[in-house]
Design an enzyme around this catalytic site. Structure first.
Site, PDB file in Angstrom:
ATOM      1  N   GLU A   1       0.961  -1.065   0.032  1.00 48.26           N
ATOM      2  CA  GLU A   1      -0.042   0.069   0.106  1.00 48.26           C
ATOM      3  C   GLU A   1       1.042   1.306  -0.197  1.00 48.26           C
ATOM      4  OE1 GLU A   1      -3.222  -0.006  -0.695  1.00 48.26           O
ATOM      5  OE2 GLU A   1      -3.159  -2.260  -0.592  1.00 48.26           O
TER       6      GLU A   1
ATOM      7  N   GLU B   1      -0.940  -2.875  -9.792  1.00 51.45           N
ATOM      8  CA  GLU B   1      -0.854  -3.732  -8.509  1.00 51.45           C
ATOM      9  C   GLU B   1       0.248  -4.734  -8.526  1.00 51.45           C
ATOM     10  OE1 GLU B   1      -2.967  -3.953  -6.155  1.00 51.45           O
ATOM     11  OE2 GLU B   1      -4.017  -2.073  -6.748  1.00 51.45           O
TER      12      GLU B   1
END
Length: 303
Positions: free
Chosen positions: A141, A213
């Site tokens: 993150e 991602e």
């Protein structure tokens, strides 16, 4: 300030191309609305207002929507400790730490830049992961924040949101508004343009989202030096989400582009071509290669 997360030139290029194409689409969209609605002031004011709100308050909107709240160190000392350590390792500002009281195990980061960022985890995630696994997820993150792709996705999503809102407005205006021929024709054109813009922006955002991602997985694995821990977290979280009732995932699915792993009750079929994330197999394969390159003793998928 440049962080110590491994830079990703391919991600930067993809973000630039996506924003350029969406910018062209955005200009054409606004121009079409001005021609159809014959009021450039109204169109520009509404579009600018929504963009401003989404850019400056995206972190608060996301936290509110996912029932997240900012937590202090005395309430979650271990969580703060992991974020402190990772922020120091990455040489980046520590983001605000938040927790969402949700059973679904997941995490997301939001904010317009590294100085105004929030990282949020669910209580379901905290209960399920070992410390090394949690570190891998949080590093993933934080890499989104460091690479600034969170801000890019937020801005990129704006056009689709506007187009979707206009389609709904035009649809309900047709149902409940005036029925004269000119009005119906204008609304039909607005709906057509908005639907086309929404579809194109949807595809562009999905393509960027899947790559970012993979880039975040790669950057997190290299920062922590433990790709196997991240692989273990991915396997565990994906498996647990699949067991959560679909009705409990519906609210979360609107924010899939921001999550560590998508909130799907089952692996999508043809929907994977429009997915916000690469498949679990792709992500584990990449982490396996990184593990081999680093000479990590622990096999991927085991913490």
């Amino acid at each position: 300030m440049q962080s110590r997360f491994r830079s990703d030139r391919r991600l930067t290029v993809r973000m630039g191309i996506t924003l350029f194409l969406l910018g062209l689409l955005y200009v054409g969209f606004v121009a079409a609305l001005i021609v159809v609605l014959k009021s450039w002031v109204l169109v520009v004011v509404i579009v600018a207002a929504v963009l401003g709100v989404q850019y400056w308050f995206s972190d608060r909107i996301a936290l509110f929507a996912m029932r997240g709240r900012v937590v202090e160190r005395d309430e979650y000392p271990e969580l703060h400790g992991v974020v402190d350590r990772l922020a120091a390792m990455a040489d980046m500002p520590k983001p605000v730490v938040a927790v969402s009281e949700m059973e679904m195990p997941n995490a997301f980061a939001t904010g317009r830049n590294p100085d105004n960022a929030v990282v949020c985890v669910t209580t379901g995630l905290l209960r399920r992961l070992e410390p090394a696994e949690l570190e891998g997820v949080l590093a993933h993150e934080l890499s989104h924040v460091a690479h600034k792709d969170v801000a890019v996705i937020t801005i990129a999503s704006f056009l689709g949101v506007i187009a979707g809102l206009i389609v709904r407005f035009a649809f309900y205006s047709q149902l409940f508004g005036r029925r004269d021929q000119n009005t119906m024709a204008v609304l039909a054109v607005v709906m057509g343009v908005s639907a086309a813009v929404y579809a194109l922006s949807f595809l562009l955002i999905r393509a960027l989202s899947r790559y970012r991602e993979l880039a975040a997985d790669r950057a997190a694995a290299l920062l922590t030096g433990r790709p196997s821990a991240l692989a273990s977290a991915l396997t565990k979280v994906t498996g647990d989400i699949a067991r959560i009732p679909t009705k409990d995932l519906r609210t979360a699915q609107a924010f899939n582009a921001f999550y560590f792993t998508p909130a799907f009750g089952a692996e999508p079929g043809l929907g994977r071509f429009f997915a916000t994330h690469p498949s679990l197999e792709q992500r584990l394969d990449q982490l396996g290669r990184i593990s081999a390159e680093l000479g990590e003793a622990t096999a991927p998928g085991k913490a």
